[in-house]
Design a protein around this motif. Structure first.
Motif, PDB file in Angstrom:
ATOM      1  N   THR A 110      -9.095   2.533   0.172  1.00 18.50           N
ATOM      2  CA  THR A 110      -6.845   2.093  -0.021  1.00 18.50           C
ATOM      3  C   THR A 110      -6.129   1.399   0.779  1.00 18.50           C
ATOM      4  N   VAL A 111      -5.908   0.169   0.815  1.00 18.85           N
ATOM      5  CA  VAL A 111      -4.751  -0.636   2.220  1.00 18.85           C
ATOM      6  C   VAL A 111      -3.350  -0.791   1.193  1.00 18.85           C
ATOM      7  N   SER A 114       2.099  -1.943   2.471  1.00 17.92           N
ATOM      8  CA  SER A 114       3.875  -2.230   3.320  1.00 17.92           C
ATOM      9  C   SER A 114       3.097  -2.515   4.428  1.00 17.92           C
ATOM     10  N   ILE A 115       1.733  -2.332   5.386  1.00 18.73           N
ATOM     11  CA  ILE A 115       2.369  -1.965   6.815  1.00 18.73           C
ATOM     12  C   ILE A 115       1.540  -3.568   7.146  1.00 18.73           C
ATOM     13  N   PRO A 116       2.490  -4.159   8.703  1.00 20.80           N
ATOM     14  CA  PRO A 116       1.928  -5.282   8.753  1.00 20.80           C
ATOM     15  C   PRO A 116       1.179  -5.719   8.722  1.00 20.80           C
ATOM     16  N   PHE A 117      -0.160  -6.339   8.856  1.00 20.95           N
ATOM     17  CA  PHE A 117      -1.408  -6.810   9.452  1.00 20.95           C
ATOM     18  C   PHE A 117      -1.946  -7.848   9.532  1.00 20.95           C
ATOM     19  N   SER A 118      -2.602  -8.892  10.066  1.00 15.77           N
ATOM     20  CA  SER A 118      -3.173 -10.337   9.398  1.00 15.77           C
ATOM     21  C   SER A 118      -4.370  -9.760   9.211  1.00 15.77           C
ATOM     22  N   SER A 119      -5.247  -9.621  10.022  1.00 17.68           N
ATOM     23  CA  SER A 119      -6.730  -9.174   8.762  1.00 17.68           C
ATOM     24  C   SER A 119      -7.281  -7.471   8.488  1.00 17.68           C
ATOM     25  N   LEU A 120      -7.894  -7.548   7.188  1.00 17.86           N
ATOM     26  CA  LEU A 120      -8.132  -5.781   7.113  1.00 17.86           C
ATOM     27  C   LEU A 120      -9.725  -6.134   7.483  1.00 17.86           C
ATOM     28  N   ILE A 121     -10.000  -4.980   8.181  1.00 21.61           N
ATOM     29  CA  ILE A 121     -11.602  -4.864   9.081  1.00 21.61           C
ATOM     30  C   ILE A 121     -11.883  -3.333   8.582  1.00 21.61           C
TER      31      ILE A 121
END
Length: 160
Positions: A110-111, A114-121
């Motif tokens: 589950t992502v 609302s959290i700022p991020f450029s990519s999901l790892i």
């Protein structure tokens, strides 16, 4: 009169040991065959996996180190820094790293959008205590800044 020191540890058998009197060696640094930071990172990653496995095999419980293992795997797989960059200092926000620990029974994370991020790892730590990482750019997720979205491990692109 006995020659056993008063502060000795006694076993039920009447024998005694004085292990607590021996000097305790200092903490061993994370050593690798070279001084190369990447080699040291890889060594630390492998040792953490080995510790997690040994503890699980001995107790049937999991150590709370899977997030740390995931950070190291992401750093190794995608050449990321091991420290968090300060938000606002660069054009890119940091990657959001999520661990899939062993024995969870699913491969869905589950992502939090609302959290700022450029990519999901996502780092999957398998039941045999090996790990693998996959990355998904933020733009491939729904274009929202609130709520959550579920992402399947199988739906993420494989690392090259």
């Amino acid at each position: 009169m006995s020659n056993i020191p008063a502060d000795a540890t006694h076993w039920d058998s009447g024998d005694w040991i004085d292990w607590h009197r021996q000097p305790v060696p200092g903490p061993a640094p994370c050593s690798a065959p070279s001084e190369d930071p990447r080699a040291r990172l890889y060594t630390l990653h492998m040792r953490m996996l080995q510790c997690a496995r040994a503890y699980f095999e001995m107790t049937g419980l999991h150590l709370p180190i899977y997030d740390g293992i995931a950070r190291l795997q992401a750093a190794i797989a995608f050449d990321l820094p091991t420290t968090d960059p300060v938000l606002g200092e660069s054009d890119l926000d940091p990657a959001q790293i999520i661990a899939l620990p062993p024995h969870v029974g699913h491969e869905i994370v589950t992502v939090d959008l609302s959290i700022p991020f450029s990519s999901l790892i996502v780092v999957r730590i398998k039941d045999d205590f090996t790990s693998d990482a996959r990355m998904l750019p933020r733009w491939r997720l729904p274009d929202r800044t609130e709520g959550t979205v579920e992402v399947s491990w199988r739906g993420m692109p494989k690392a090259r």
